[in-house]
Design an enzyme around this catalytic site. Structure first.
Site, PDB file in Angstrom:
ATOM      1  N   HIS A 175      56.130  10.021  35.545  1.00  0.00           N
ATOM      2  CA  HIS A 175      55.894   9.842  34.109  1.00  0.00           C
ATOM      3  C   HIS A 175      57.172  10.107  33.310  1.00  0.00           C
ATOM      4  O   HIS A 175      57.908  11.049  33.590  1.00  0.00           O
ATOM      5  CB  HIS A 175      54.801  10.797  33.633  1.00  0.00           C
ATOM      6  CG  HIS A 175      54.148  10.371  32.362  1.00  0.00           C
ATOM      7  ND1 HIS A 175      54.776  10.428  31.142  1.00  0.00           N
ATOM      8  CD2 HIS A 175      52.909   9.869  32.115  1.00  0.00           C
ATOM      9  CE1 HIS A 175      53.965   9.983  30.197  1.00  0.00           C
ATOM     10  NE2 HIS A 175      52.824   9.639  30.768  1.00  0.00           N
TER      11      HIS A 175
ATOM     12  N   GLY B 113      64.854  21.404  28.156  1.00  0.00           N
ATOM     13  CA  GLY B 113      64.882  20.082  27.553  1.00  0.00           C
ATOM     14  C   GLY B 113      64.532  20.148  26.074  1.00  0.00           C
ATOM     15  O   GLY B 113      64.778  21.155  25.403  1.00  0.00           O
TER      16      GLY B 113
ATOM     17  N   GLY C  90      65.686  23.031  15.258  1.00  0.00           N
ATOM     18  CA  GLY C  90      66.345  23.563  16.443  1.00  0.00           C
ATOM     19  C   GLY C  90      67.743  23.005  16.631  1.00  0.00           C
ATOM     20  O   GLY C  90      68.208  22.152  15.867  1.00  0.00           O
ATOM     21  N   PRO C  91      68.407  23.463  17.683  1.00  0.00           N
ATOM     22  CA  PRO C  91      69.809  23.081  17.913  1.00  0.00           C
ATOM     23  C   PRO C  91      69.959  21.622  18.346  1.00  0.00           C
ATOM     24  O   PRO C  91      69.092  21.075  19.028  1.00  0.00           O
ATOM     25  CB  PRO C  91      70.236  24.027  19.042  1.00  0.00           C
ATOM     26  CG  PRO C  91      68.962  24.346  19.769  1.00  0.00           C
ATOM     27  CD  PRO C  91      67.898  24.384  18.719  1.00  0.00           C
TER      28      PRO C  91
END
Length: 561
Positions: A82, A172, A163-164
Site C-alpha cells: 500500500h 515519516g 511541524g518541521p
C-alpha cells in the site's frame, strides 16, 4: 445529544500484532472512546483502526496513537504493497452524529497542529480540513511516498501545514483531515497479474487512464492544447482504484476507495468490476471489506442481488445482510462477522433492545415475572409485530408462488413495506418499557426543596408525555398495517388467507391495547389541551382498527366458506 465523530487512522504496520496492540491500547486508554475495529493486512503491511466518541476525546486518542506509532514503527525499514508516507500514514475524522463537517474539520486542524508542534512530525491537512484545494487530495499529497518525501518536503509548495519541513527518517510524515464516510473495498481476481489487475482498476476508477496513441501502455501520451495529458474516464464515479498482488492470499486484487457510496454503492462497484474483469478473460472470485461499512450499504446490496434474481426484497435485515455477504463473496478470504463489521451494530446499545433480544420463552417469563414491565404497552406493540409479520409472510409466499412470476415485484413491495412496520413496532416493544421506567425514575427524584420539587415535577411530566407518545405510535403503525393485511386477503396467496385473518386480529388488539395505555398515562399529564387532542385522535384510530378488522374477517370467512 452527544456530538460523535469517527476516526480511522491507518498505521504502517500490519504484521507485528504486538506493535498494533500497543497502539490500540493508547486509543482505549482515553475514557469515552470506543474502539470499534482493528483490521491488519500483512501484504499491505498496514492496519486500519476505527474508533468513535466525542470530538475532544477522539482527537486525544488519535494524538496518543500517533505518538505511540512514531515510537514503534521505523519507516526506513517499512515495506508494503500500500502507498504510504509515515508511521501514521493518514488520520481522517468523519462526522457521525450531531456535528457538521465544518466543525469536524476544525478538530482535524487542532489535531494536526498538536501533532506538528508537540511531536515534531510533519503534518499535512487534507479533504475538508485543507483550505488550499490544490493540495487537498490524499493521493496528490502522498505522491512519491516516504522515499521521495525527503526532497518533496523541501519544495515551497509542499511545506507541511504544521511541524518541521524535514521528513522524519523514522516516523515519516502524516496526513490529517476531515472527510465523508469512505468504504475501503477490495475485489479478488483469479489471476496473479498486477498488470491485468491495474488495467481493470483503470477501467473502473473515476480518474480512468492516461490517453495514449496506439498501444495503451507504450504509446505516446496525448495532450490537450495546454500540454496537459488527456485521460479516458473510468466507468465509476467517486471511486479510486489500483491493482496489486497480495502474496498472503496468492491473488491479485482491485483495491478501491468508494468515496461516496450514495453515488457508487458497494454492490455496483462489485458488479462493474465483474463486468470489466470478464471482458478481459478474468473472473472475480469474491471481495474483501477493509474496516467498517454502514448498515444501509449492506441492506441495499442485499436488495439489489435479490431483485436480480426476481425474488422478494421484503425479508429480514439479517437475511439481507447474509445475501449481501454471499453475493459479493465477502467471506471468501475469512469469516465476515456482521456484528464486528457493520458500524451501527457496533454502536448499538444492547439496553435499547433488551426485550426483543430475548427468546420467546424468555420474553414470556419476563412478562410473567413480578416486575411491572414489560406490561400491556409492550405486549400491545408485540401483537402489532406479529400482525405485520404474518401479513409480510403472506406477501413473500405470494411473491414466490408458482405461476405468479409476473407479480413477484408487486408482492415484493408489499413485503418490504411489511418489514418496515414490523421493525418499527419491534423498536416500540422496548421503548414502551423504557418509558415506564423513566416515569418510575422521575418519581424517585428528591423533593426536599422547592427547586428539587420543581425539577421532579418537570421530569415526571416529561416522562409521562413520552409514555403517551410511545403507545400512540404503536396505534398509528398498527393501523397503517391494515392496508397490507387487507391487500393480502384480497389478492395474496389464497392458501394463506387465514394467516392474513389472524394478522388482522393481532393488529386490532395492538391498537386497542395501546390505546388503554395512552389513556391511563394521559390521566397524569397536566397539559389538558394536548391530552384532549391525543384522546380524540386515539379514538379515531381505535374505530378505524375495529372497522378494518371487521371487514377483513368477513372477507376471510367468505373465502374459506
Amino acid at each position: 445529544m452527544k456530538k460523535l465523530i469517527e476516526c480511522v487512522p491507518n498505521f504502517s504496520e500490519g504484521v507485528n500484532m504486538g506493535i498494533i496492540k500497543q497502539i490500540t491500547d493508547e486509543v482505549e486508554s482515553v475514557d469515552g472512546v470506543r474502539l470499534l475495529n482493528v483490521d491488519p493486512g500483512k501484504a499491505t503491511n498496514r492496519t486500519v483502526v476505527t474508533f468513535v466518541g466525542e470530538p475532544e476525546q477522539v482527537i486525544e486518542a488519535a494524538f496518543r496513537a500517533i505518538k505511540k506509532a512514531g515510537e514503534l514503527i521505523d519507516m526506513s525499514k517499512q515495506k508494503g504493497e500500500h502507498p504510504r508516507m509515515g508511521a501514521t500514514d493518514v488520520c481522517p475524522l468523519i462526522p457521525i452524529a450531531n456535528i457538521s463537517m465544518e466543525e469536524t474539520a476544525e478538530y482535524a486542524v487542532k489535531l494536526a497542529k498538536r501533532v506538528g508542534e508537540q511531536l515534531q512530525i510533519p503534518a499535512y491537512l487534507y479533504e475538508y480540513a485543507q483550505p488550499n484545494k490544490s493540495r487537498s487530495n490524499l493521493s496528490i499529497i502522498r505522491a512519491g511516498e516516504y522515499e521521495s518525501f525527503f526532497k518533496k518536503i523541501k519544495q515551497p509548495e509542499w511545506a507541511p501545514d504544521f511541524g518541521p519541513a524535514e521528513n522524519d527518517v523514522k516516523r515519516g510524515a502524516t496526513v490529517i483531515g476531515a472527510r465523508d464516510f469512505l468504504v475501503a473495498y477490495n475485489v479478488n481476481l483469479n489471476t496473479t497479474s498486477t498488470r491485468r489487475a491495474n488495467a481493470i482498476a483503470f477501467d473502473v476508477r473515476e480518474a480512468g487512464r492516461t490517453m495514449r496513441e496506439g498501444d495503451p501502455v507504450t504509446g505516446n501520451i496525448v495532450t490537450d492544447e495546454n500540454g496537459k495529458p488527456k485521460s479516458i474516464p473510468g466507468s465509476l464515479k467517486s471511486v479510486k482504484a489500483i491493482g496489486w498482488y497480495i502474496e498472503e492470499y496468492g491473488i491479485a486484487q482491485i483495491s478501491m476507495n468508494l468515496t461516496n457510496i450514495e453515488v457508487t454503492p458497494v454492490h455496483m462497484a462489485f458488479d462493474e468490476v465483474c463486468k470489466k474483469a470478464n471482458e478481459r478473460g478474468i473472473r472475480v472470485t469474491g471481495s474483501e471489506l477493509v474496516g467498517l461499512i454502514p448498515l444501509k450499504a449492506m441492506l441495499e446490496a442485499g436488495k439489489y442481488f435479490l431483485r436480480k434474481q426476481k425474488r422478494s426484497v421484503g425479508v429480514s435485515e439479517s437475511e439481507l445482510v447474509k445475501i449481501a455477504i454471499k453475493s459479493m463473496g465477502l467471506d471468501e478470504l475469512g469469516p465476515f462477522k456482521p456484528q464486528e463489521r457493520i458500524i451501527e451494530y457496533l454502536l448499538k446499545d444492547q439496553a435499547d433492545s433488551k426485550l426483543i433480544g430475548l427468546s420467546l420463552t424468555g420474553f414470556a417469563d419476563e412478562t410473567a415475572s413480578e416486575s411491572p414491565a414489560p406490561g400491556g404497552g409492550s405486549i400491545s406493540a408485540y401483537l402489532g409485530v406479529l400482525g405485520a409479520s404474518l401479513a409480510t409472510m403472506v406477501a413473500n409466499l405470494s411473491s414466490h408462488k408458482k405461476g405468479w412470476d409476473s407479480r413477484w415485484e408487486e408482492f415484493s413491495n408489499w413485503a418490504e413495506q411489511g418489514q418496515r412496520y414490523k421493525d418499527e413496532l419491534l423498536g416500540l416493544v422496548d421503548k414502551d418499557t423504557a418509558a415506564f421506567n423513566q416515569i418510575m425514575e422521575a418519581f424517585s427524584l428528591p423533593k426536599s426543596t422547592d427547586d428539587e420539587k420543581a425539577a421532579r415535577t418537570a421530569s415526571i411530566q416529561s416522562a409521562t408525555k413520552y409514555a403517551i407518545e410511545v403507545p400512540f405510535k404503536v396505534m398509528e403503525v398498527a393501523v397503517e398495517s391494515f392496508g397490507l393485511i387487507k391487500a393480502m386477503v384480497e389478492g395474496g396467496n389464497p392458501n394463506s388467507v387465514t394467516d392474513a385473518g389472524v394478522a388482522a386480529l393481532c393488529a386490532r388488539s395492538a391498537v386497542l391495547g395501546a390505546f388503554m395505555n395512552v389513556k391511563i398515562n394521559a390521566s397524569g399529564y397536566n397539559d389538558k389541551a394536548y391530552v384532549a387532542k391525543v384522546l380524540s385522535k386515539g379514538a379515531e384510530l381505535e374505530n378505524a382498527a375495529v372497522e378494518a378488522e371487521k371487514e377483513i374477517i368477513k372477507m376471510v370467512n367468505n373465502k374459506i366458506a
